[in-house]
Design an enzyme around this catalytic site. Structure first.
Site, PDB file in Angstrom:
ATOM      1  CG  ASP A 187      -2.001   1.211   0.884  1.00 38.13           C
ATOM      2  OD1 ASP A 187      -1.925   1.806   0.369  1.00 38.13           O
ATOM      3  OD2 ASP A 187      -3.039   1.231   2.119  1.00 38.13           O
ATOM      4  CB  ILE A 207      -3.161   8.892   8.798  1.00 38.56           C
ATOM      5  CG1 ILE A 207      -3.694   8.127   7.928  1.00 38.56           C
ATOM      6  CG2 ILE A 207      -3.260  10.308   9.685  1.00 38.56           C
ATOM      7  CD1 ILE A 207      -5.206   7.885   7.612  1.00 38.56           C
ATOM      8  N   GLY A 210      -5.095   2.158   7.885  1.00 41.62           N
ATOM      9  CA  GLY A 210      -6.343   1.344   8.642  1.00 41.62           C
ATOM     10  C   GLY A 210      -6.058  -0.394   8.736  1.00 41.62           C
TER      11      GLY A 210
END
Length: 284
Positions: A187, A207, A210
């Site tokens: 990713d 961030i 997820g």
């Protein structure tokens, strides 16, 4: 309409060959924070090739997540990637994932739901090898601004948190470099590495992925509630309820029930801000 729900669901599935070996497994586990302490026998199951087992959430990165990539380019789907959010993830295991594998992943848009202000795509990947089905993965993708086309709203069930103290609570520190390591599993979104890109997206700094929180949480459940036996896990589902930053701490609460563990994950430093909700680990 940028999304033609009927066309997307009716489109022919897309297939691709994927392979992996112990290096992919070890890199993924390290990206979840495995290996601390480095010589702990429980951690060596994630890091040492001679003792290796495979955490089932590896399914989300095997083949670099072809189901999501293929689904967003499927016929009938034409969306602005800036409006796309990963809303939820489910993995169903048909048998334990081998340390080395070659398989075929077949991906399709299983459903398109109309949430009025957003559309939700359910991108399904079914993975099989020479011995039969391995896993089925469903990614729930929110596309902001693409609802209101008169389609089915889809399921909206939420899991009520049990009205009792959790059976287990553990905390897992997210290293400052963890997103940089996790992204090597496939990713490459700069949101998780580039401070300038993160600011353009509305965040003070990059961030954590997820799906990294997703894998960290499953590892915590496997290591504590399931005695380290990842082969017992049959299904794992969650809703992504919020973000967490590298350097913060995940607080993972578990409520044990027959055949399943209900879980929440929150960010300790931000007053237990939700990270994962409606989360279930089903097991035998």
């Amino acid at each position: 309409m940028p999304i033609d729900a009927a066309k997307a669901v009716a489109a022919e599935p897309r297939s691709a060959e994927i392979t992996w070996d112990h290096k992919d497994i070890q890199l993924y586990h390290l990206g979840l924070g495995a290996g601390i302490p480095a010589t702990d026998p429980d951690e060596l199951r994630y890091t040492l090739e001679s003792k290796l087992h495979v955490l089932p959430s590896f399914a989300t990165v095997a083949g670099a997540g072809m189901g999501v990539v293929g689904g967003l380019s499927a016929p009938g789907i034409d969306v602005n990637l800036a409006h796309v959010l990963h809303g939820g993830q489910t993995i169903e295991l048909h048998r334990p994932i081998p340390v080395k594998g070659k398989a075929t992943t077949t991906s399709r848009v299983a459903a398109v739901y109309d949430k009025t202000k957003a559309a939700v795509l359910v991108l399904r990947s079914e993975v099989t090898d020479a011995d039969g089905p391995l896993w089925t993965s469903d990614s729930q993708i929110f596309v902001r601004g693409e609802g209101g086309f008169g389609g089915d709203r889809g399921p909206s069930a939420r899991l009520d948190v049990p009205e009792r103290a959790p059976d287990r609570t553990v905390e897992r520190t997210i290293r400052e470099d963890q997103a940089l390591l996790y992204r090597l599993s496939g990713d490459w979104n700069p949101l998780h590495a580039d401070p300038e890109f993160a600011k353009l997206a509305g965040f003070d700094k990059p961030i954590l992925h997820g799906l990294c929180s997703y894998g960290m949480t499953l590892k915590a459940v496997a290591d504590t509630a399931l005695g380290g036996d990842v082969s017992r896990i049959t299904r794992y589902s969650t809703r992504f309820a919020g973000i967490v930053f590298p350097g913060e701490t995940l607080r993972i609460r578990m409520w044990e029930q027959p055949g399943r563990v209900q879980v929440t994950a929150t960010a300790v430093e931000r007053e237990d801000a939700p990270v994962l909700a409606d989360t279930l680990v089903e097991h035998n």
